[in-house]
Design a protein around this motif. Structure first.
Motif, short mmCIF file in Angstrom:
data_model
loop_
_atom_site.label_atom_id
_atom_site.label_comp_id
_atom_site.label_asym_id
_atom_site.label_seq_id
_atom_site.Cartn_x
_atom_site.Cartn_y
_atom_site.Cartn_z
N ASP A 217 0.80 -1.23 0.00
CA ASP A 217 0.00 0.00 0.00
C ASP A 217 0.83 1.28 0.00
OD1 ASP A 217 1.04 -0.27 2.52
OD2 ASP A 217 -0.85 0.07 3.59
N ARG A 218 2.12 1.18 -0.27
CA ARG A 218 2.92 2.40 -0.25
C ARG A 218 2.57 3.26 -1.47
NH1 ARG A 218 5.75 -1.70 -2.22
NH2 ARG A 218 7.29 -1.43 -3.88
N GLY A 219 2.56 4.58 -1.26
CA GLY A 219 2.17 5.51 -2.31
C GLY A 219 3.30 6.43 -2.68
N GLY A 220 2.94 7.64 -3.12
CA GLY A 220 3.93 8.62 -3.51
C GLY A 220 4.11 8.68 -5.01
N SER A 221 5.02 9.55 -5.44
CA SER A 221 5.27 9.72 -6.86
C SER A 221 6.05 8.53 -7.40
CB SER A 221 6.07 11.00 -7.10
OG SER A 221 7.40 10.85 -6.60
N LEU A 222 6.07 8.40 -8.73
CA LEU A 222 6.88 7.35 -9.34
C LEU A 222 8.36 7.58 -9.05
CD1 LEU A 222 7.31 4.88 -11.10
CD2 LEU A 222 7.14 6.37 -13.12
N ARG A 223 8.82 8.82 -9.12
CA ARG A 223 10.21 9.09 -8.79
C ARG A 223 10.52 8.65 -7.36
NH1 ARG A 223 12.72 12.29 -12.66
NH2 ARG A 223 14.51 12.48 -11.25
N GLY A 224 9.59 8.90 -6.44
CA GLY A 224 9.80 8.49 -5.06
C GLY A 224 9.91 6.99 -4.92
N ARG A 225 9.05 6.25 -5.63
CA ARG A 225 9.09 4.79 -5.56
C ARG A 225 10.40 4.24 -6.11
NH1 ARG A 225 3.37 2.52 -5.03
NH2 ARG A 225 4.35 0.48 -5.33
N LEU A 226 10.97 4.93 -7.08
CA LEU A 226 12.22 4.48 -7.68
C LEU A 226 13.45 5.00 -6.95
CD1 LEU A 226 11.40 4.88 -11.49
CD2 LEU A 226 11.14 2.85 -10.05
N GLY A 227 13.25 5.82 -5.95
CA GLY A 227 14.37 6.37 -5.21
C GLY A 227 15.06 7.53 -5.90
N LEU A 228 14.33 8.21 -6.78
CA LEU A 228 14.90 9.34 -7.53
C LEU A 228 14.46 10.66 -6.90
CD1 LEU A 228 14.06 8.00 -11.09
CD2 LEU A 228 16.32 8.02 -10.02
N GLY A 229 15.37 11.60 -6.79
CA GLY A 229 15.02 12.92 -6.27
C GLY A 229 14.25 13.74 -7.29
N ARG A 230 13.62 14.80 -6.83
CA ARG A 230 12.91 15.71 -7.73
C ARG A 230 13.93 16.71 -8.30
NH1 ARG A 230 9.70 20.45 -8.20
NH2 ARG A 230 7.73 20.05 -9.30
N PRO A 231 14.09 16.79 -9.63
CA PRO A 231 15.12 17.65 -10.21
C PRO A 231 14.86 19.13 -9.94
CG PRO A 231 14.33 16.05 -11.82
CD PRO A 231 13.39 15.99 -10.65
N ARG A 232 15.94 19.84 -9.72
CA ARG A 232 15.85 21.30 -9.58
C ARG A 232 15.52 21.90 -10.94
NH1 ARG A 232 19.14 25.53 -10.61
NH2 ARG A 232 20.77 24.12 -11.39
N ASN A 233 14.70 22.95 -10.96
CA ASN A 233 14.38 23.65 -12.20
C ASN A 233 15.57 24.51 -12.61
OD1 ASN A 233 13.35 25.51 -14.18
ND2 ASN A 233 11.29 25.03 -13.48
N THR A 234 16.07 24.27 -13.80
CA THR A 234 17.26 24.99 -14.26
C THR A 234 17.01 26.47 -14.49
OG1 THR A 234 16.76 24.36 -16.54
CG2 THR A 234 18.25 22.94 -15.32
N PHE A 235 15.74 26.87 -14.62
CA PHE A 235 15.42 28.27 -14.85
C PHE A 235 15.05 29.04 -13.58
CE2 PHE A 235 14.38 26.35 -19.01
CZ PHE A 235 15.13 27.18 -19.83
N SER A 236 14.97 28.38 -12.46
CA SER A 236 14.52 29.02 -11.23
C SER A 236 15.38 30.24 -10.90
CB SER A 236 14.57 28.04 -10.06
OG SER A 236 13.60 27.03 -10.21
N GLY A 237 14.70 31.36 -10.67
CA GLY A 237 15.39 32.59 -10.31
C GLY A 237 15.95 33.37 -11.47
N SER A 238 15.79 32.86 -12.71
CA SER A 238 16.33 33.59 -13.86
C SER A 238 15.28 34.48 -14.46
CB SER A 238 16.83 32.59 -14.92
OG SER A 238 15.77 31.84 -15.43
N ALA A 239 15.69 35.48 -15.21
CA ALA A 239 14.76 36.36 -15.92
C ALA A 239 14.37 35.70 -17.23
CB ALA A 239 15.39 37.71 -16.17
N ARG A 240 13.18 36.04 -17.73
CA ARG A 240 12.72 35.44 -19.00
C ARG A 240 13.54 35.93 -20.18
NH1 ARG A 240 6.65 34.66 -21.49
NH2 ARG A 240 7.36 33.86 -23.47
#
Length: 342
Positions: free
Chosen positions: A319-342
């Motif tokens: 019955d364990r849940g969570g995201s697919l990445r979580g089930r596979l032991g993968l971290g959530r990737p950082r957004n490469t654009f975070s904090g940048s100007a458009r």
């Protein structure tokens, strides 16, 4: 161990649809896939893959010569499941990369963060003729292009920052456009400007998988987060190559999650469990089970194989849940654009 299951028509056996337990009409309603995915989820299986190809199945007597689109079938299964990961096969050779990534992102949204995709290519003249956009190309060329598609897909998923949707009714602003970004991506065969039309997926990046059937696919698997290796004499060498290569996806493991793909037949439960135990002892991350018949073999996997693996401490609670990445032991990737100007 991570446990996956393949959904391919009525099963991997081309004659599976003829069994007395199968309603052949269910092949085109999605009910066989729904039933298999729900049984797998209840048993604690981590993900299902959906087989697909651009080429039509062979039109020969006693064989099913049609198939449902894998992405559409995954979307059919998503609302009637809650925990299991969903990875449709998508052939990228003749498909627009922008539409591919948007479709996978959409699946991640509607499944609540359980989506991935199995990247596939096509070198056949039949597929090229059916699509009509380009001439057939070699495996080396198509897999090189596939790696560009994976790269631009991740960039497009990042083109919306996580907080881009603001839903400010007082000002009438739904999206903060300063948090949407161009990707300006060019490859030898396509270019994409962006941003995506779909907000960043719940997982950041849905899980990218590659099934290693050729040396070219093995090379491309260095960019994958989940690698499916057919059970063969070459697994040891392939495993070594992958373990030492690392992968390009930022925020995931330093090596890919490696799963060996095993055939399943109901009368061989004991042998299958022993085989999975041997792969676990060898350091393999998981197994991908390919049932000959969904209606016959998936209940056996759910009722006999998974409980035995759980009793041996080889897999987690059902019955364990969570995201697919979580089930596979993968971290959530950082957004490469975070904090940048458009």
């Amino acid at each position: 161990m991570i446990i996956g299951l393949e959904i391919d028509g009525a099963g991997a056996d081309p004659a599976a649809w003829r069994g007395a337990e199968v309603d052949p009409r269910a092949l085109l309603t999605g009910e066989l896939a729904v039933r298999a995915a729900q049984r797998a989820e209840a048993a604690g299986i981590d993900f299902v893959t959906f087989a697909d190809a651009l080429e039509a199945p062979e039109d020969v007597p006693d064989r099913v010569s049609v198939r449902l689109d894998a992405l559409g079938l995954a979307a059919r299964v998503a609302p009637v499941t809650e925990r299991i990961g969903l990875l449709p096969t998508i052939t990228v050779t003749h498909t627009e990369p922008f539409h591919v990534q948007a479709s996978v992102a959409t699946l991640d949204h509607i499944s609540g963060g359980r989506a991935g995709w199995v990247v596939e290519v096509s070198t056949s003249g039949e597929a090229a003729a059916v699509i009509g956009r380009r001439e057939p190309a070699s495996a080396a060329e198509t897999w090189r292009e596939a790696r560009y598609v994976v790269d631009v897909s991740r960039r497009l998923w990042d083109s919306w920052e996580d907080d881009a949707i603001i839903r400010d009714a007082s000002t009438g602003r739904y999206v903060d456009r300063e948090r949407l970004h161009y990707v300006d991506f060019s490859s030898p065969t396509f270019s994409v400007k962006g941003p995506s039309i779909v907000p960043r997926p719940p997982q950041g990046h849905p899980v990218t998988a590659v099934f290693v059937r050729t040396p070219e696919a093995l090379e491309a698997a260095r960019d994958a987060e989940l690698v499916l290796l057919p059970d063969s004499d070459e697994v040891a060498a392939q495993l070594q190559a992958l373990r030492t290569s690392g992968i390009a996806a930022e925020g995931s493991r330093s090596v890919p999650v490696i799963v060996v793909s095993l055939p399943v037949e109901a009368e061989e439960v004991g042998a299958l469990v022993e085989e999975i135990g041997r792969w676990a002892a060898a350091g393999i991350d998981g197994v991908h089970l390919r049932p000959a018949s969904l209606e016959l073999d998936v209940p056996v996997i759910a009722d006999q194989v998974l409980p035995e693996l759980r009793a041996r401490g080889l897999t987690g609670p059902a019955d364990r849940g969570g995201s697919l990445r979580g089930r596979l032991g993968l971290g959530r990737p950082r957004n490469t654009f975070s904090g940048s100007a458009r």
